[in-house]
Scaffold this motif. Structure first.
Motif, PDB file in Angstrom:
ATOM      1  N   MET A 149      -6.809  -4.858  -4.810  1.00  0.00           N
ATOM      2  CA  MET A 149      -6.290  -3.572  -5.272  1.00  0.00           C
ATOM      3  C   MET A 149      -5.476  -3.720  -6.564  1.00  0.00           C
ATOM      4  SD  MET A 149      -6.385  -0.380  -4.630  1.00  0.00           S
ATOM      5  CE  MET A 149      -6.851  -0.205  -2.917  1.00  0.00           C
ATOM      6  N   LYS A 150      -4.712  -4.832  -6.632  1.00  0.00           N
ATOM      7  CA  LYS A 150      -3.943  -5.079  -7.845  1.00  0.00           C
ATOM      8  C   LYS A 150      -4.868  -5.254  -9.036  1.00  0.00           C
ATOM      9  CE  LYS A 150      -0.260  -7.975  -9.719  1.00  0.00           C
ATOM     10  NZ  LYS A 150       0.654  -9.118  -9.464  1.00  0.00           N
ATOM     11  N   GLN A 151      -6.011  -5.932  -8.820  1.00  0.00           N
ATOM     12  CA  GLN A 151      -6.978  -6.125  -9.891  1.00  0.00           C
ATOM     13  C   GLN A 151      -7.535  -4.786 -10.370  1.00  0.00           C
ATOM     14  OE1 GLN A 151      -7.672  -8.845 -11.513  1.00  0.00           O
ATOM     15  NE2 GLN A 151      -9.236  -7.884 -12.801  1.00  0.00           N
ATOM     16  N   PHE A 152      -7.790  -3.879  -9.426  1.00  0.00           N
ATOM     17  CA  PHE A 152      -8.299  -2.558  -9.771  1.00  0.00           C
ATOM     18  C   PHE A 152      -7.269  -1.796 -10.595  1.00  0.00           C
ATOM     19  CE2 PHE A 152      -9.053   1.980  -8.520  1.00  0.00           C
ATOM     20  CZ  PHE A 152     -10.235   2.131  -9.219  1.00  0.00           C
ATOM     21  N   ARG A 153      -6.009  -1.950 -10.226  1.00  0.00           N
ATOM     22  CA  ARG A 153      -4.933  -1.294 -10.986  1.00  0.00           C
ATOM     23  C   ARG A 153      -4.901  -1.822 -12.416  1.00  0.00           C
ATOM     24  NH1 ARG A 153       1.509  -1.926  -9.705  1.00  0.00           N
ATOM     25  NH2 ARG A 153       2.222   0.072 -10.513  1.00  0.00           N
ATOM     26  N   ASN A 154      -5.047  -3.142 -12.570  1.00  0.00           N
ATOM     27  CA  ASN A 154      -5.062  -3.741 -13.910  1.00  0.00           C
ATOM     28  C   ASN A 154      -6.253  -3.236 -14.724  1.00  0.00           C
ATOM     29  OD1 ASN A 154      -2.781  -5.230 -13.315  1.00  0.00           O
ATOM     30  ND2 ASN A 154      -3.922  -7.056 -12.702  1.00  0.00           N
ATOM     31  N   ILE A 155      -7.400  -3.040 -14.044  1.00  0.00           N
ATOM     32  CA  ILE A 155      -8.587  -2.522 -14.728  1.00  0.00           C
ATOM     33  C   ILE A 155      -8.326  -1.114 -15.264  1.00  0.00           C
ATOM     34  CG2 ILE A 155     -10.975  -1.740 -14.392  1.00  0.00           C
ATOM     35  CD1 ILE A 155     -11.324  -4.060 -12.421  1.00  0.00           C
ATOM     36  N   LEU A 156      -7.676  -0.275 -14.454  1.00  0.00           N
ATOM     37  CA  LEU A 156      -7.369   1.093 -14.887  1.00  0.00           C
ATOM     38  C   LEU A 156      -6.449   1.091 -16.102  1.00  0.00           C
ATOM     39  CD1 LEU A 156      -6.854   2.939 -11.473  1.00  0.00           C
ATOM     40  CD2 LEU A 156      -8.778   3.144 -13.041  1.00  0.00           C
ATOM     41  N   TRP A 157      -5.391   0.264 -16.040  1.00  0.00           N
ATOM     42  CA  TRP A 157      -4.488   0.172 -17.189  1.00  0.00           C
ATOM     43  C   TRP A 157      -5.227  -0.375 -18.417  1.00  0.00           C
ATOM     44  CZ3 TRP A 157      -0.431   2.690 -18.230  1.00  0.00           C
ATOM     45  CH2 TRP A 157       0.490   3.069 -17.249  1.00  0.00           C
ATOM     46  N   PRO A 174       0.913   6.903 -15.193  1.00  0.00           N
ATOM     47  CA  PRO A 174       1.345   5.860 -14.245  1.00  0.00           C
ATOM     48  C   PRO A 174       1.279   6.314 -12.790  1.00  0.00           C
ATOM     49  CG  PRO A 174       2.862   5.993 -16.097  1.00  0.00           C
ATOM     50  CD  PRO A 174       1.958   7.183 -16.204  1.00  0.00           C
ATOM     51  N   CYS A 175       1.665   7.570 -12.537  1.00  0.00           N
ATOM     52  CA  CYS A 175       1.616   8.075 -11.158  1.00  0.00           C
ATOM     53  C   CYS A 175       0.178   8.171 -10.662  1.00  0.00           C
ATOM     54  CB  CYS A 175       2.288   9.450 -11.069  1.00  0.00           C
ATOM     55  SG  CYS A 175       4.081   9.394 -11.256  1.00  0.00           S
ATOM     56  N   PHE A 176      -0.742   8.569 -11.542  1.00  0.00           N
ATOM     57  CA  PHE A 176      -2.151   8.667 -11.156  1.00  0.00           C
ATOM     58  C   PHE A 176      -2.717   7.295 -10.825  1.00  0.00           C
ATOM     59  CE2 PHE A 176      -6.660   8.466 -12.349  1.00  0.00           C
ATOM     60  CZ  PHE A 176      -7.177   9.420 -11.470  1.00  0.00           C
ATOM     61  N   ILE A 177      -2.410   6.308 -11.651  1.00  0.00           N
ATOM     62  CA  ILE A 177      -2.910   4.957 -11.404  1.00  0.00           C
ATOM     63  C   ILE A 177      -2.320   4.386 -10.122  1.00  0.00           C
ATOM     64  CG2 ILE A 177      -2.866   2.571 -12.268  1.00  0.00           C
ATOM     65  CD1 ILE A 177      -3.159   3.679 -15.075  1.00  0.00           C
ATOM     66  N   ASP A 178      -1.044   4.673  -9.857  1.00  0.00           N
ATOM     67  CA  ASP A 178      -0.401   4.152  -8.654  1.00  0.00           C
ATOM     68  C   ASP A 178      -0.954   4.782  -7.382  1.00  0.00           C
ATOM     69  OD1 ASP A 178       1.158   2.348  -9.963  1.00  0.00           O
ATOM     70  OD2 ASP A 178       2.951   3.586 -10.026  1.00  0.00           O
ATOM     71  N   LYS A 181       1.846   7.639  -0.910  1.00  0.00           N
ATOM     72  CA  LYS A 181       1.543   8.248  -2.200  1.00  0.00           C
ATOM     73  C   LYS A 181       2.405   9.471  -2.514  1.00  0.00           C
ATOM     74  CE  LYS A 181      -3.219   6.814  -1.323  1.00  0.00           C
ATOM     75  NZ  LYS A 181      -3.037   5.507  -1.931  1.00  0.00           N
ATOM     76  N   LEU A 182       3.405   9.763  -1.675  1.00  0.00           N
ATOM     77  CA  LEU A 182       4.190  10.973  -1.867  1.00  0.00           C
ATOM     78  C   LEU A 182       4.884  11.001  -3.226  1.00  0.00           C
ATOM     79  CD1 LEU A 182       5.357  13.615  -0.798  1.00  0.00           C
ATOM     80  CD2 LEU A 182       7.199  12.291   0.261  1.00  0.00           C
ATOM     81  N   GLY A 183       5.541   9.895  -3.580  1.00  0.00           N
ATOM     82  CA  GLY A 183       6.248   9.835  -4.859  1.00  0.00           C
ATOM     83  C   GLY A 183       5.308  10.020  -6.039  1.00  0.00           C
ATOM     84  N   ASP A 184       4.095   9.436  -5.940  1.00  0.00           N
ATOM     85  CA  ASP A 184       3.113   9.556  -7.016  1.00  0.00           C
ATOM     86  C   ASP A 184       2.614  10.999  -7.150  1.00  0.00           C
ATOM     87  OD1 ASP A 184       3.243   6.777  -7.443  1.00  0.00           O
ATOM     88  OD2 ASP A 184       1.813   6.436  -5.837  1.00  0.00           O
TER      89      ASP A 184
END
Length: 229
Positions: free
Chosen positions: A1-9, A45-49, A56-59
């Motif tokens: 999942m972290k890798q996917f987050r890095n891909i989005l960024w 950032p909230c969308f990616i998170d 996911k409430l905070g996002d």
């Protein structure tokens, strides 16, 4: 999942780089600094998170706030109304989330342990610091409240004879929990513009049969955080 987050960024940065480059060559004329462009620092950032955080409430709140601010920049939403309703709406959403949040298996175990262990000690820090450690002492769980302050709980030398629960609430504050090597840790968190950061060494995170005892951490983070080490 972290890798996917890095891909989005990475995709976000590539798109921005392409736009800047094409604008420089005169191929395109895309204005990156459109009216309300700064709201993207909230929305993106909230969308990616959303793809990374368990809760996911905070996002979701961040995305809604960012979109409303963007609409306000184009006079599609009154800033006066937004400023008057923003805080009440956020507080209501947080309150409803805390009340109606689904009971998980972990939370059920926590309640059972709290009942079995009876009254637990409490550590509070309000506009200050509170450090607690258990040096060859038995630890049966505790409650932590860090409100505009910090609490540090050192359990490295604690005697943990059975599963225990730590209820940690951080509101505009921070909590640090140093766990022993021979226990498992399970986390149940409610992050509101905050969260739990697991900084433990890989060997600590590994679950195996030798680690017969478990520390259950129930964390509520409102503009604050809980750090595990």
């Amino acid at each position: 999942m972290k890798q996917f987050r890095n891909i989005l960024w990475g995709l976000v940065l590539i798109i921005i780089g392409l736009i800047i480059g094409l604008n420089g060559l005169g191929v395109t004329n895309i204005n990156l600094f459109f009216k309300g462009w700064w709201t993207l620092f909230i929305i993106v950032p909230c969308f990616i998170d959303l793809f990374y955080d368990k809760d996911k409430l905070g996002d979701v709140i961040g995305i809604v706030v960012g979109i409303l601010l963007l609409l306000g920049c184009y006079n599609l939403f009154s800033f006066d109304i937004l400023l008057k309703l923003l805080l009440p709406v956020i507080l209501i959403i947080i309150g409803l989330s805390l009340i109606f949040k689904n009971n998980t298996k972990v939370k059920t175990i926590m309640k059972k342990l709290e009942k079995e262990n009876g009254k637990t000690p409490a550590y509070c820090a309000t506009f200050g610091e509170n450090n607690a450690s258990f040096d060859e002492e038995e630890f049966t769980g505790c409650n932590i409240d860090a409100i505009f302050g910090g609490v540090k709980l050192d359990l490295r030398n604690a005697k943990i004879k059975k599963d225990v629960v730590i209820n940690a609430t951080s509101i505009f504050g921070g909590t640090t929990i140093i766990t022993p090597d021979d226990v498992n840790v399970k986390i149940n968190s409610t992050p509101i513009f905050g969260g739990v950061e697991d900084e433990r060494h890989k060997s600590k995170k590994e679950v195996n049969e030798k680690k017969s005892k478990t520390i259950y951490i129930n964390a509520t983070c409102v503009f604050g955080g809980v750090s595990l080490k």
